[in-house]
Design a protein around this motif. Structure first.
Motif, PDB file in Angstrom:
ATOM      1  N   GLN A 126       0.826  -1.205   0.000  1.00  0.00           N
ATOM      2  CA  GLN A 126       0.000   0.000   0.000  1.00  0.00           C
ATOM      3  C   GLN A 126       0.865   1.261   0.000  1.00  0.00           C
ATOM      4  N   LEU A 127       1.933   1.229   0.784  1.00  0.00           N
ATOM      5  CA  LEU A 127       2.848   2.379   0.813  1.00  0.00           C
ATOM      6  C   LEU A 127       3.510   2.585  -0.558  1.00  0.00           C
ATOM      7  N   LEU A 128       3.861   1.485  -1.217  1.00  0.00           N
ATOM      8  CA  LEU A 128       4.470   1.596  -2.548  1.00  0.00           C
ATOM      9  C   LEU A 128       3.486   2.175  -3.561  1.00  0.00           C
ATOM     10  N   ARG A 129       2.204   1.778  -3.438  1.00  0.00           N
ATOM     11  CA  ARG A 129       1.207   2.353  -4.348  1.00  0.00           C
ATOM     12  C   ARG A 129       1.062   3.853  -4.119  1.00  0.00           C
ATOM     13  N   GLU A 130       1.138   4.257  -2.860  1.00  0.00           N
ATOM     14  CA  GLU A 130       1.066   5.694  -2.568  1.00  0.00           C
ATOM     15  C   GLU A 130       2.269   6.427  -3.169  1.00  0.00           C
ATOM     16  N   ASP A 131       3.434   5.816  -3.063  1.00  0.00           N
ATOM     17  CA  ASP A 131       4.627   6.443  -3.648  1.00  0.00           C
ATOM     18  C   ASP A 131       4.580   6.450  -5.169  1.00  0.00           C
ATOM     19  N   ASP A 132       3.902   5.472  -5.758  1.00  0.00           N
ATOM     20  CA  ASP A 132       3.734   5.473  -7.215  1.00  0.00           C
ATOM     21  C   ASP A 132       3.057   6.755  -7.682  1.00  0.00           C
ATOM     22  N   ARG A 133       2.141   7.263  -6.843  1.00  0.00           N
ATOM     23  CA  ARG A 133       1.402   8.472  -7.211  1.00  0.00           C
ATOM     24  C   ARG A 133       2.222   9.739  -6.962  1.00  0.00           C
ATOM     25  N   ASP A 134       3.323   9.630  -6.254  1.00  0.00           N
ATOM     26  CA  ASP A 134       4.194  10.787  -5.984  1.00  0.00           C
ATOM     27  C   ASP A 134       5.649  10.323  -6.103  1.00  0.00           C
ATOM     28  N   ILE A 135       5.985   9.861  -7.304  1.00  0.00           N
ATOM     29  CA  ILE A 135       7.288   9.222  -7.504  1.00  0.00           C
ATOM     30  C   ILE A 135       8.454  10.179  -7.304  1.00  0.00           C
ATOM     31  N   GLU A 136       8.212  11.483  -7.480  1.00  0.00           N
ATOM     32  CA  GLU A 136       9.305  12.443  -7.327  1.00  0.00           C
ATOM     33  C   GLU A 136       9.692  12.637  -5.865  1.00  0.00           C
ATOM     34  N   ASN A 137       8.743  12.458  -4.940  1.00  0.00           N
ATOM     35  CA  ASN A 137       9.036  12.675  -3.520  1.00  0.00           C
ATOM     36  C   ASN A 137       9.130  11.370  -2.730  1.00  0.00           C
ATOM     37  N   GLN A 138       8.306  10.383  -3.073  1.00  0.00           N
ATOM     38  CA  GLN A 138       8.309   9.085  -2.393  1.00  0.00           C
ATOM     39  C   GLN A 138       8.390   9.251  -0.865  1.00  0.00           C
ATOM     40  N   PRO A 139       7.379   9.849  -0.270  1.00  0.00           N
ATOM     41  CA  PRO A 139       7.432  10.146   1.178  1.00  0.00           C
ATOM     42  C   PRO A 139       7.533   8.904   2.050  1.00  0.00           C
ATOM     43  N   ASN A 140       7.146   7.740   1.535  1.00  0.00           N
ATOM     44  CA  ASN A 140       7.136   6.522   2.357  1.00  0.00           C
ATOM     45  C   ASN A 140       8.375   5.661   2.173  1.00  0.00           C
ATOM     46  N   ILE A 141       9.335   6.132   1.448  1.00  0.00           N
ATOM     47  CA  ILE A 141      10.439   5.251   1.060  1.00  0.00           C
ATOM     48  C   ILE A 141      11.247   4.749   2.248  1.00  0.00           C
ATOM     49  N   LEU A 142      11.411   5.592   3.318  1.00  0.00           N
ATOM     50  CA  LEU A 142      12.149   5.137   4.497  1.00  0.00           C
ATOM     51  C   LEU A 142      11.383   4.053   5.240  1.00  0.00           C
ATOM     52  N   ASN A 143      10.058   4.273   5.420  1.00  0.00           N
ATOM     53  CA  ASN A 143       9.246   3.260   6.101  1.00  0.00           C
ATOM     54  C   ASN A 143       9.236   1.953   5.310  1.00  0.00           C
ATOM     55  N   ILE A 144       9.147   2.078   3.995  1.00  0.00           N
ATOM     56  CA  ILE A 144       9.147   0.865   3.167  1.00  0.00           C
ATOM     57  C   ILE A 144      10.465   0.124   3.316  1.00  0.00           C
ATOM     58  N   HIS A 145      11.559   0.867   3.300  1.00  0.00           N
ATOM     59  CA  HIS A 145      12.868   0.232   3.418  1.00  0.00           C
ATOM     60  C   HIS A 145      13.024  -0.451   4.771  1.00  0.00           C
ATOM     61  N   TYR A 146      12.570   0.212   5.840  1.00  0.00           N
ATOM     62  CA  TYR A 146      12.671  -0.379   7.180  1.00  0.00           C
ATOM     63  C   TYR A 146      11.848  -1.659   7.255  1.00  0.00           C
ATOM     64  N   GLY A 147      10.597  -1.576   6.716  1.00  0.00           N
ATOM     65  CA  GLY A 147       9.740  -2.756   6.741  1.00  0.00           C
ATOM     66  C   GLY A 147      10.298  -3.893   5.904  1.00  0.00           C
TER      67      GLY A 147
END
Length: 759
Positions: A126-147
């Motif tokens: 779900q976090l990756l889908r959210e980042d797909d919609r904002d690929i330039e900022n990817q606000p969830n990338i740290l949480n995704i990496h930790y998970g």
């Protein structure tokens, strides 16, 4: 040996002419200065290398001591553990209960992780889908990496345990269960790769948050990989000991290589730009600095906007510079090693080296910091290759154009010749040849180096002289074919047209009209040459240009001479054979000859350069005279005292004089013919000398010969003998007397007379 050969070649380039010996003292001092500078650089480099080597050796020694200390401490711990077991009563039972407890705790943890695995994976999706919609900022990338890191560790621990278990039947089931994780990891890697590929655009867009998040992830992965590498090394060297420590068997099990992927992404970001630059460079080699402007813009963006956002230990600006510099080096070397590289492209690359290092200096880099050298230090070699490219191009163009001319010349098809603006016959490739030489001269001049230009001009001189020689040989070979008594005369008309065209070409090369300001090709070539060469070479070039100018004159004259020779060998073969025979008295052979001359002049006066028309007329007059007086050797010639040969000679001479004298007054030749009839008349005076030899009585022949010899120092005895033998009163005493006189008469040699052509 190869280095010595290269040195010899370079010295040969520097000392091509005798005048260059004056440069030896200057070259010696220059090479001494350069050697001193290089020796200094080598000493500094050697000192730095020794310091680095010593520092490395110290680090290795220190590392070895540390490893030995760790080994000793671990052995002490192992010994203490073994001793402690003997000190505690019922330790085996206690240890067994402890292991059961630990195993139970681990099983509970594994069970909890497995049960929550699917849900946690869905959350990450779900976090990756959210980042797909904002690929330039990817606000969830740290949480995704930790998970993802946690889920990876869960998978790795589970797979490690199942592999160490005695029952491996569940391994395939477990692998299927974790398959979705690989898909999510690939999804995350795509997001991370996109960010890495767009790192410089992110910096330019001032998206510092995204850059920092990316750096944190790469740094964390780098630490993880270092830990895995260290554990792998420890397990490999101390396998039994390491297996007893749980901390050495938990956590990541494989190298993930995100730092290496990050570095490859830097290359991948630049590769399309280099590919695009290649296409533009091939189209417009002169715009290479503009084409590669992005290169320095990228590095400047890294220097100004990325250094403070990345870990200092990465030295990100140097990292980017090293990668970009290596790619620039490979890109340039690929081009200069291309055998099809054209001279403009080669020159652009040679010029680029200096500009490149100047721009890198403004970015804060010294040339010694950028290794390898962007052109591998091959500038001198490349300049030599650049010169050879131009020389090769000149030779290939000359060969192709002459091959075209040769084919047309030998086939002699209609419409293979051109007419210039004056209507003169010309070959089709002359203008193209000089345009090509001008273009290659400009290419040599663009190098800004006199040695390049001078080498190119030497090749041009050779090519032009070779062209003159080959034309003359081809003309001679073809004319001989027509001059054979039994030769087929088909195609002779076109061959004569070609002779006129070739002769006109030679005049076009040297025809300078000061009144109209129109210069010949050779003079314009000289004007292009002069600014590009040294004064010493110019003296050599002047000699070469004079040689070429003489060669053009000689070839043009040779073509006219061959043209006239063909007329006599083909048109007048039977007519000349009847001179001075019994037929001669009753026929008007001279009139037929001058009438034929008139036809030829009428036909060719409009297509032959006006300066060559005078030469044609003079050659006709000379050739007629030579054939006329040489006809004394014709079969059956015998001058009898009773025959009116004197009057016949006079009639022939007057007929010839009338024709040549009237040429200056013909309306169709107005402003075209400027032949000095007096000179023609003067040459024909030799006929009078011949007649006097024929009509003089025996006692006066020696005196007539002596006078003849004094007027014509190159008078040949063979011809004189033929004249005497044609007399009806000839006897050997007459010839002996003349030969005896010839041995007594001394005459000074002077300019050749018409008699030099009569053998």
């Amino acid at each position: 040996m190869a280095a010595n050969d290269g040195t010899i070649v370079e010295l040969a380039d520097l000392l091509r002419h005798p005048e260059d010996l004056d440069k030896i003292s200057f070259l010696k001092s220059e090479f001494t200065r350069k050697k001193a500078a290089i020796d200094g650089q080598l000493k500094i480099g050697l000192k730095d290398q020794l310091e680095v080597t010593q520092s490395g050796m110290n680090s290795i020694s220190e590392g070895q001591r540390t490893v030995n200390q760790i080994k000793e401490e671990m052995m002490k711990i192992d010994k203490l553990c073994a001793e402690a077991q003997n000190m505690i009563r019922d330790f085996p039972n206690i240890n067994l209960v402890s292991q059961v407890h630990r195993n139970f705790s681990q099983v509970e943890a594994v069970k909890a992780n497995i049960e929550s695995f699917d849900g946690r994976l869905k959350d990450l999706e779900q976090l990756l889908r959210e980042d797909d919609r904002d690929i330039e900022n990817q606000p969830n990338i740290l949480n995704i990496h930790y998970g993802l890191t946690q889920l990876r560790d869960i998978r790795d621990d589970a797979m490690d345990q199942i592999k160490r278990a005695s029952d491996a039947s569940l391994e395939s089931h477990l692998q299927d269960y974790f398959t979705r994780l690989d898909d999510v990891i690939d999804w995350f890697d795509d997001h991370l790769g996109t960010a890495c590929m767009n790192l410089i655009p992110l910096v330019r867009a001032n998206n510092q948050g995204m850059v920092v998040r990316l750096a944190l992830i790469i740094e964390e992965e780098e630490k993880s990989d270092k830990k895995v590498k260290a554990l792998q090394d420890a397990q490999r060297e101390y396998k039994d000991l390491a297996s007893r420590f749980k901390s050495m068997t938990s956590g990541p099990k494989q190298l993930r290589g995100y730092k290496e992927k990050f570095l490859r992404a830097i290359e991948a970001h630049a590769e399309p730009k280099f590919d695009s630059a290649e296409g533009r460079f091939l189209e417009e080699p002169g715009k290479l600095p503009k084409i590669l402007a992005w290169y320095f813009d990228d590095l400047n963006a890294v220097k100004l906007g990325m250094v403070n956002l990345m870990p200092k230990k990465w030295k990100i600006f140097k990292t980017y510079t090293d990668i970009y510099h290596s790619m620039m080096h490979n890109w340039l070397i690929k081009h200069i090693d291309n055998p099809e590289l054209s001279p403009p492209h080669m020159l652009s690359i040679i010029d680029w080296s200096e500009k490149y290092y100047a721009k890198m200096t403004r970015l804060g880099w010294d040339q010694k910091d950028l290794q390898p050298h962007v052109l591998d230090g091959r500038e001198i070699e490349l300049i030599r290759e650049y010169r050879q490219l131009i020389v090769k191009s000149v030779d290939e163009w000359m060969d192709r154009m002459f091959a075209s001319d040769k084919k047309s010349f030998l086939e002699r098809k209609p419409d293979t010749l051109d007419n210039n603006e004056h209507g003169y016959f010309r070959t089709k490739t002359l203008g193209d040849m000089w345009r090509m030489l001008k273009e290659q001269t400009a290419a040599a001049g663009e190098s800004g180096r006199a040695d390049v230009a001078e080498g190119v001009f030497d090749a041009m001189f050779r090519a032009l002289k070779s062209r003159q020689n080959i034309w003359q040989k081809m003309v001679d070979d073809e004319s001989m074919r027509f001059m054979q008594p039994s030769a087929d005369q088909e195609g002779m008309q076109v061959f004569q047209d070609w002779l006129i065209a070739i002769a006109n070409d030679q005049i076009a090369c040297i025809d300078d009209n000061e009144d109209s300001g129109q210069l010949g090709y050779l003079t314009r070539f000289q004007q292009d040459l002069e600014p590009l060469v040294t004064p010493n070479y110019m003296a050599h070039a002047t000699t070469e240009l004079d040689t070429l100018r003489d060669g053009f004159v000689d070839l043009g004259t040779h073509c006219i001479t061959t043209f006239v020779s063909l007329i006599f060998k083909v048109d007048f073969r039977s007519t000349v054979a009847d001179f001075f025979t019994s037929k001669w008295y009753n026929e008007y052979a001279m009139k037929r000859i001058t009438t034929t001359f008139d036809d030829y002049i009428g036909d060719y006066s409009k297509v032959l350069h006006h300066s060559l028309l005078d030469i044609l007329i003079e050659e006709l007059a000379d050739e007629l005279l030579v054939h006329y007086i040489s006809s004394v050797r014709n079969k059956g010639v015998k001058f009898r005292r009773s025959d009116p040969f004197t009057e016949k000679f006079k009639d022939d001479v007057l007929t010839a004089f009338e024709f040549f004298q009237n040429l200056n007054t013909r309306t169709d030749l107005t402003n075209l013919v400027t032949v000095d009839f007096t000179m023609i008349k003067q040459k024909w005076r030799v006929v009078d000398k011949m007649v006097r030899l024929l009509e003089a009585d025996k006692t006066s022949v020696v005196l007539v010969y002596e006078e003849f010899k004094r007027d014509y120092w190159d008078l040949q005895m063979n011809w004189v003998e033929s004249v005497l033998r044609s007399r009806d009163d000839f006897d050997r005493s007459m010839l002996s007397s003349v030969k005896a006189k010839a041995g007594q008469v001394y005459v000074e040699r002077g300019p050749e007379t018409i008699m030099s052509k009569v053998k």
